[in-house]
Scaffold this motif. Sequence first.
Motif, PDB file in Angstrom:
ATOM      1  N   GLU A 243       0.799  -0.999  -0.040  1.00 44.50           N
ATOM      2  CA  GLU A 243      -0.101   0.016  -0.026  1.00 44.50           C
ATOM      3  C   GLU A 243       1.003   1.192   0.106  1.00 44.50           C
ATOM      4  OE1 GLU A 243      -4.011   1.015   2.489  1.00 44.50           O
ATOM      5  OE2 GLU A 243      -2.060   1.286   3.780  1.00 44.50           O
ATOM      6  N   GLY A 244       0.412   2.369  -0.755  1.00 44.34           N
ATOM      7  CA  GLY A 244       1.177   3.481  -0.688  1.00 44.34           C
ATOM      8  C   GLY A 244       0.437   4.481  -1.675  1.00 44.34           C
TER       9      GLY A 244
ATOM     10  N   THR B 185       0.745  -9.135 -11.305  1.00 44.18           N
ATOM     11  CA  THR B 185       0.398  -8.258 -10.172  1.00 44.18           C
ATOM     12  C   THR B 185      -0.840  -7.485 -10.418  1.00 44.18           C
ATOM     13  OG1 THR B 185       2.557  -7.648 -10.092  1.00 44.18           O
ATOM     14  CG2 THR B 185       1.165  -5.958  -9.254  1.00 44.18           C
ATOM     15  N   THR B 186      -1.756  -7.374  -9.557  1.00 46.54           N
ATOM     16  CA  THR B 186      -3.172  -6.764  -9.724  1.00 46.54           C
ATOM     17  C   THR B 186      -3.532  -5.795  -8.630  1.00 46.54           C
ATOM     18  OG1 THR B 186      -4.104  -8.578  -8.426  1.00 46.54           O
ATOM     19  CG2 THR B 186      -4.230  -9.159 -10.524  1.00 46.54           C
ATOM     20  N   GLU B 187      -4.253  -4.907  -9.087  1.00 44.82           N
ATOM     21  CA  GLU B 187      -4.658  -3.761  -8.175  1.00 44.82           C
ATOM     22  C   GLU B 187      -5.670  -4.123  -7.189  1.00 44.82           C
ATOM     23  OE1 GLU B 187      -4.743  -0.127  -9.903  1.00 44.82           O
ATOM     24  OE2 GLU B 187      -2.846  -0.023 -10.973  1.00 44.82           O
ATOM     25  N   SER B 188      -5.717  -4.130  -6.018  1.00 44.60           N
ATOM     26  CA  SER B 188      -6.616  -4.442  -5.420  1.00 44.60           C
ATOM     27  C   SER B 188      -7.523  -3.110  -4.474  1.00 44.60           C
ATOM     28  CB  SER B 188      -6.564  -5.148  -3.846  1.00 44.60           C
ATOM     29  OG  SER B 188      -5.316  -4.699  -3.278  1.00 44.60           O
TER      30      SER B 188
ATOM     31  N   LEU C 288       5.939  -3.012  -7.339  1.00 47.89           N
ATOM     32  CA  LEU C 288       6.218  -4.201  -6.684  1.00 47.89           C
ATOM     33  C   LEU C 288       7.499  -5.121  -7.404  1.00 47.89           C
ATOM     34  CD1 LEU C 288       3.938  -6.623  -4.788  1.00 47.89           C
ATOM     35  CD2 LEU C 288       5.671  -7.442  -5.921  1.00 47.89           C
ATOM     36  N   VAL C 289       8.401  -5.349  -6.542  1.00 49.85           N
ATOM     37  CA  VAL C 289       9.641  -6.264  -7.077  1.00 49.85           C
ATOM     38  C   VAL C 289       9.999  -7.240  -6.187  1.00 49.85           C
ATOM     39  CG1 VAL C 289      11.948  -5.985  -7.831  1.00 49.85           C
ATOM     40  CG2 VAL C 289      10.262  -4.004  -7.945  1.00 49.85           C
ATOM     41  N   TRP C 290      10.168  -8.378  -6.812  1.00 46.96           N
ATOM     42  CA  TRP C 290      10.582  -9.685  -6.261  1.00 46.96           C
ATOM     43  C   TRP C 290      12.130  -9.845  -6.177  1.00 46.96           C
ATOM     44  CZ3 TRP C 290       7.228 -12.200  -3.056  1.00 46.96           C
ATOM     45  CH2 TRP C 290       5.876 -12.183  -3.068  1.00 46.96           C
ATOM     46  N   LEU C 291      12.771 -10.369  -5.049  1.00 51.49           N
ATOM     47  CA  LEU C 291      14.097 -10.422  -4.762  1.00 51.49           C
ATOM     48  C   LEU C 291      14.487 -11.808  -4.659  1.00 51.49           C
ATOM     49  CD1 LEU C 291      15.366  -7.131  -3.366  1.00 51.49           C
ATOM     50  CD2 LEU C 291      15.073  -7.590  -5.878  1.00 51.49           C
TER      51      LEU C 291
ATOM     52  N   ILE D 112      -1.574  -6.270  -5.384  1.00 46.90           N
ATOM     53  CA  ILE D 112      -0.897  -7.472  -4.833  1.00 46.90           C
ATOM     54  C   ILE D 112      -0.279  -8.266  -5.878  1.00 46.90           C
ATOM     55  CG2 ILE D 112      -2.057  -9.780  -4.265  1.00 46.90           C
ATOM     56  CD1 ILE D 112      -4.501  -8.627  -3.149  1.00 46.90           C
ATOM     57  N   GLY D 113       1.028  -8.820  -5.655  1.00 45.65           N
ATOM     58  CA  GLY D 113       1.744  -9.547  -6.303  1.00 45.65           C
ATOM     59  C   GLY D 113       2.036 -11.030  -6.039  1.00 45.65           C
TER      60      GLY D 113
END
Length: 369
Positions: A194-195, A217-220, A201-204, A226-227
């Motif tokens: 959230e922000g 990724t979708t916008e909730s 959103l990034v996955w490491l 949400i990713g």
Amino acid sequence: MTHFTELPLLPEDFSWFAMSPRMWRQNQRIFLILSVIFTGSCSDGWKMAVSPVVTASRGEDAVLSCSLTNSKQQQYSGKIHVKWFARESDSSPFFSCSVQNDSATQGLGDCSFSELKHSLTGDPRRGELSLLIRKVQLTDDGQYFCQVELDGKQRLTQKTQLLVPAEPQILSLVVVETPPASGSAPWRLQCEVEGNPLPKLVWLSASKLKLDDQGKTTESGRFRRIGEVPYLEGEELTCRAENSLGGAQRSYPPSQTLMITAVVCGLMGALLLLLLFIAGLVHCRRNRGERQKHRLQQAPVDTVYENVVKGHRVRASDPPADGHSEIQLVYSVVDSPPAHQLVSSSCPPEPVVLYSPVNVQQINRECHV
């Protein structure tokens, strides 16, 4: 005499009447703008002013300023009806109140200040129409419209913007099971952020490198995203959210370092408190012993003797040691004499330490000799 020849009218001569729908809409907008200008100039000098943009951090109070002015406002004795809309298309305001513009009228009625989420910050009779929003949240971000009606005949409206910026936050990071019919990995790692602005959103990976497969990724919501990425048991992944204000990240499985540190710090704190308690207890007992010793040294001999022997005095009913009435039994302990008294006298001065039954009369007689 001059003769005029009547010529037939051609279709081109009516071309200025035939306007396209687009041109008609443009002319309609111009007409509306002119009507607004004309209405404003004929509204008895009433003018409204607002702040174009107001910024407030999440959790703070925000004031959307709106004011109404008129050089002849004191001469107006009608009703002032204040309305605030969240959207221009709304048919009903989320806040409204009205007050009579009469100095003789006492109180503000429903325009009085309150502790509700929305309230006015001033007196509409003085042209103060500003709206107070307490503890703004991301859902309060957006456009607002300040509107005032005077006697139901004149209406003025102005738009303002409230911005509620917020750094990214990780709301949740959990493993979810994928339905078998989906044909994808049986487990997926899901991260909700959230922000404002809406974070990226990034996955490491465990080595903090960007994953090749960033999943979907979708916008909730307006400010939430949400990713999801495929997840293998035992794998360590990190979800990171970023926007122009900063970033936040969380890893799965959760790191045990923080928990271990908290436990160690807690144990050390408990041990320190225990040591302080023991030291205080020893100190108190030592001070109490020193005070008792000081009192015994300062007290008269008779008082010391009374405190020591207490209930161990010889009673009249006690039998003598060898049958003579002058002989009494003493089972008490009193202070020892100083060393210089023992050297200067062969008889023990009183008080004397008596550990066993003695003949008091015999001792006194020997000392007198």
